[in-house]
Design a protein around this motif. Structure first.
Motif, mmCIF file in Angstrom:
data_model
loop_
_atom_site.group_PDB
_atom_site.id
_atom_site.type_symbol
_atom_site.label_atom_id
_atom_site.label_comp_id
_atom_site.label_asym_id
_atom_site.label_seq_id
_atom_site.Cartn_x
_atom_site.Cartn_y
_atom_site.Cartn_z
ATOM 1 N N ARG B 316 0.822 -1.435 -0.022
ATOM 2 C CA ARG B 316 -0.271 0.119 -0.048
ATOM 3 C C ARG B 316 1.277 1.451 -0.113
ATOM 4 N NH1 ARG B 316 -5.691 -1.100 1.469
ATOM 5 N NH2 ARG B 316 -6.045 -2.978 1.828
ATOM 6 N N ARG B 317 1.975 0.961 0.387
ATOM 7 C CA ARG B 317 2.559 2.345 0.958
ATOM 8 C C ARG B 317 3.607 2.656 -0.792
ATOM 9 N NH1 ARG B 317 4.518 6.285 2.924
ATOM 10 N NH2 ARG B 317 6.197 5.799 4.105
ATOM 11 N N GLY B 320 1.431 4.162 -2.994
ATOM 12 C CA GLY B 320 1.504 6.172 -2.527
ATOM 13 C C GLY B 320 0.446 6.009 -1.840
ATOM 14 N N ALA B 321 0.091 5.100 -0.747
ATOM 15 C CA ALA B 321 -0.775 5.047 0.406
ATOM 16 C C ALA B 321 0.751 6.027 1.931
ATOM 17 C CB ALA B 321 -0.553 4.106 0.945
ATOM 18 N N ARG B 322 0.277 6.772 2.377
ATOM 19 C CA ARG B 322 0.454 8.043 3.452
ATOM 20 C C ARG B 322 0.948 7.299 4.563
ATOM 21 N NH1 ARG B 322 -0.758 14.209 2.433
ATOM 22 N NH2 ARG B 322 -0.368 14.323 0.112
ATOM 23 N N LYS B 323 1.717 7.291 5.655
ATOM 24 C CA LYS B 323 1.626 6.774 6.976
ATOM 25 C C LYS B 323 -0.051 6.682 7.240
ATOM 26 C CE LYS B 323 7.038 7.577 7.470
ATOM 27 N NZ LYS B 323 7.780 7.874 8.099
ATOM 28 N N ASP B 325 -3.052 7.223 6.361
ATOM 29 C CA ASP B 325 -3.633 5.992 5.828
ATOM 30 C C ASP B 325 -3.422 4.871 6.358
ATOM 31 O OD1 ASP B 325 -4.510 8.400 3.925
ATOM 32 O OD2 ASP B 325 -2.569 7.516 1.807
ATOM 33 N N ILE B 326 -2.306 4.177 6.870
ATOM 34 C CA ILE B 326 -2.743 3.251 7.275
ATOM 35 C C ILE B 326 -2.573 3.313 8.374
ATOM 36 C CG2 ILE B 326 -0.406 1.367 7.194
ATOM 37 C CD1 ILE B 326 -0.790 1.777 4.096
ATOM 38 N N GLN B 329 -6.766 2.839 8.792
ATOM 39 C CA GLN B 329 -7.538 1.608 8.331
ATOM 40 C C GLN B 329 -6.748 1.087 9.438
ATOM 41 O OE1 GLN B 329 -4.477 -0.886 5.355
ATOM 42 N NE2 GLN B 329 -6.123 -2.191 5.818
#
Ligand SMILES: Nc1ncnc2c1ncn2[C@@H]1O[C@H](COP(=O)(O)OP(=O)(O)OP(=O)(O)O)[C@@H](O)[C@H]1O
Ligand SMILES: [Mg+2]
Lengths: 227, 403
Positions: B316-317, B320-323, B325-326, B329
């Motif tokens: 996911r990172r 393009g997922a930002r920290k 975003d993780i 989730q």
């Protein structure tokens, strides 16, 4: 020719045991230009994947600089780098790296979930167009571990395209495929390069594959020998 | 639909999807939280119920009542229980107490458990042998028939008044019991009255199963003619101290001052309350331990859950997922899991308390609910998000390679 990615004096060392260090990349400098269709070729273990991860901002070099559109990435925040990964680069991994608990179509649209900019298109619709083009439309609701390797490879490429990136980095996109399917994939990337003007870099150790590109970058033991 | 809404829906959907794909793990995590919440809420409910139960027991007795007991209650408490049974009171003490002006009422008590049979059935019941005044002291009225009188006491009439539950058990219904005879240790007694039901609660159930008998009639069982305790009643609350002083003087004529105790209801209540505050502390300690154990369980499962998903976090990172975003989730997933387990535990606790309540006045207070839910979901969320944060801090490629 406008540079899209430029790396300067990049070195990557891995700390193996307490004091043993291994240099995977040694003083690598390289420029990729807009609209180029090139191959990064070299024997197994020569540092191809490592270099590609650094170009794609997935990994940081031990020393050296990376410029994207002539902008030094060293000063970017983690969020800005995440956005670059999201919008600028489409990555196709050697091991696909699909998420098995998400369906094919969910995997393909995953990058759009993290998009900060407003997209000019509907991700689901675009995903269906790409799947149709790649001949995997009937697998849209299947899970990645229940489809063939060639199909997974196409899903991985479809995912790398969904954000309409300027640069596609494909790590051994034909590695798991038979010659015919492999050729299809290369043709597909070539078409993207020609029609959509996307810069493409293919990592491979097969000369047949490299022959189909316009520029060949040779890497041996972590050093670029010709480009 | 806005981008944010889409994002939230996607996160929720993938969380729910993840749970359905990992039913075992979801179940175990939720179970940990469930047990923690259940244990804390139930144990505090039991502690609170115990205290209420004792208060209820005292409320059954009349007002301005003082009890004269054998043994030294003060000494007894510090040396592991009152020294009951060392001495017994006698008819002589009863007559002396009766002559004291300030005492409005003296009720002698002899009580023992017997198997009472009648009709086609029998039941193990408590016998209360006393004067007619016991009905005043115990706040008892006749539902059917009548209560016995002090004339019945003097005549040693072979009669009893029984509780409605006992009547029902022996003769089918409380009403049918009237006029029947019951057998206690081969002796027959006529049932002349049935008391009104006290309904609900353990104590009142006891009284609903009791047998009341003139205390002189009970000499057939109590051959030594002993009296186990006196209830003495003052006219007003203000007279209680003086009444206690005079009663003590009388008792000292026959007994040493450490052989008997004269206690007010409120003394007894506070003594017993102090015992139960210790019990309560123990219960809370046990609850805290189960919360801790539950918490460690949650911690482990959450840790494993996140660890086995580090590769997914890396992917996911890379896309393009930002920290943040993780983290969001995993936060959403942890909150759903914790809420699910916590609310299930709470529901179960409420159901258990609901079924126990007719027997025991357990009740759930808000504080224990807030504490239990807060601690267990807090642990769930912290240990769901903390490892996820560590994974998000790795470079994407290190996370993807993580085994
Ligand atoms: N995390 C790591 N720790 C230690 N050594 C590593 C690590 N990752 C890669 N290497 C080493 O760095 C060198 C380059 O690895 P890399 O994966 O880039 O090779 P490659 O050219 O992609 O090979 P292949 O064609 O087999 O994929 C190899 O010798 C590898 O063992
Ligand atoms: Mg490789």
């Amino acid at each position: 020719m406008t540079p899209i990615v430029r790396i300067e004096h990049v070195e990557k060392t891995y700390e193996l045991d307490d004091n043993v260090k291994f240099t995977a990349l040694n003083n690598v400098s390289l420029t990729l230009h807009k609209g180029e269709f090139s191959a990064l070729i070299g024997p197994s273990g020569s540092g191809k994947s490592t270099l590609m991860h650094i170009i794609g901002l997935l990994d940081k070099p031990t020393t050296g600089k990376i410029f994207i559109n002539e902008k030094d990435t060293a000063h970017l925040s983690d969020n800005e780098i995440s956005t670059l990964r999201n919008e600028y680069v489409g990555f196709v991994f050697q091991q696909f790296n699909l998420i098995n608990k998400l369906t094919v179509v969910e995997n393909i649209i995953l990058p759009t979930v993290y998009a900060r900019k407003k997209l000019a298109y509907d991700p689901i619709k675009k995903a269906h167009e790409i799947m149709e083009q790649f001949g995997i439309l009937e697998k849209a609701r299947s899970y990645p571990n229940r489809i063939s390797g060639g199909q997974q490879q196409r899903v991985a490429i479809a995912r790398s395209l969904i954000m309409e990136p300027s640069l596609i980095l494909a790590d051994e996109p034909t590695g798991n495929l038979d010659t015919k399917t492999g050729n299809d994939i290369i043709q597909l990337l070539k078409k993207l390069n020609e029609k959509e003007k996307i810069t493409v870099l293919i990592v491979t150790h097969e000369h047949d594959v490299a022959e189909k590109t316009r520029r060949k970058i040779h890497i041996v033991d972590g050093e670029i020998v010709s480009s | 639909m806005t981008k944010t809404m889409e994002y939230i829906i996607f996160t929720l959907k993938s969380a729910l999807f993840d749970f359905s794909r990992n039913k075992g793990r979801t179940f175990l995590t939720s179970l940990g939280i469930l047990i923690g919440v259940l244990a804390v809420v139930l144990l505090t409910a039991a502690g609170l119920g115990l205290r209420k139960y004792i208060q209820q027991q005292f409320e059954l007795l009349g007002s301005n009542l003082v009890t004269v007991l054998p043994g030294n209650l003060d000494e007894g408490l510090s040396s592991g229980g009152p020294a009951f049974g060392r001495i017994n009171f006698s008819e002589e003490d009863f007559q002396k107490l009766k002559r004291v002006r300030i005492i409005k009422n003296v009720v002698p008590l002899y009580s023992r458990s017997f198997t009472v049979s009648g009709g086609n059935d029998s039941k193990y019941s408590e016998l209360y042998a006393s004067t007619a005044d016991i009905f005043v002291t115990f706040n008892q009225k006749a539902e059917y028939g009548k209560l016995f009188t002090n004339r019945d006491v003097e005549k040693r009439s072979k009669i009893v008044v029984i509780g409605p539950e006992l009547g029902k058990k022996l003769f089918g219904s409380a009403k049918k019991a009237l006029g029947q005879s019951v057998k206690i240790e081969k002796q027959s007694f006529k049932v002349i009255g049935i008391t009104k039901s006290k309904g609900g609660g353990l104590t009142s159930q006891d009284l609903d199963n009791a047998v009341y008998m003139p205390y002189k009639t009970a000499y057939v069982f109590n051959t030594e003619k002993t009296i186990m305790a006196f209830y003495i009643q003052a006219r007003t609350e203000a007279e209680i101290p003086e009444m206690k002083r005079q009663a003590e003087k009388i008792m000292l004529e026959n007994f040493d001052d450490d052989e008997f105790s004269i206690v007010e209801q409120k003394d007894l209540l506070s003594t017993i309350n102090s015992i139960f505050s210790i019990v309560n502390t123990v219960l809370v300690a046990i609850a805290a331990i189960s919360l801790l154990v539950g918490g460690i369980g949650i911690m482990n499962i959450m840790y494993v859950t996140v660890t086995e998903r580090i590769k997914e976090i890396g992917i996911r990172r890379a896309l393009g997922a930002r920290k943040f975003d993780i983290l969001s989730q995993f936060l959403v997933e942890s909150i759903i899991l914790s809420l699910f387990g916590g609310l299930a535990g709470l529901l179960l606790a409420y159901i258990i308390v609901f079924f126990v309540q007719p027997l025991f006045p357990a009740y759930i207070d808000t504080f224990s609910v807030v504490l239990a839910l807060g601690v267990s979901s807090g642990i769930g969320i912290i240990f769901g998000v903390f490892p996820a944060k560590k994974a998000a801090d790795l470079s994407p490629i290190d996370a993807i390679r993580y085994e």
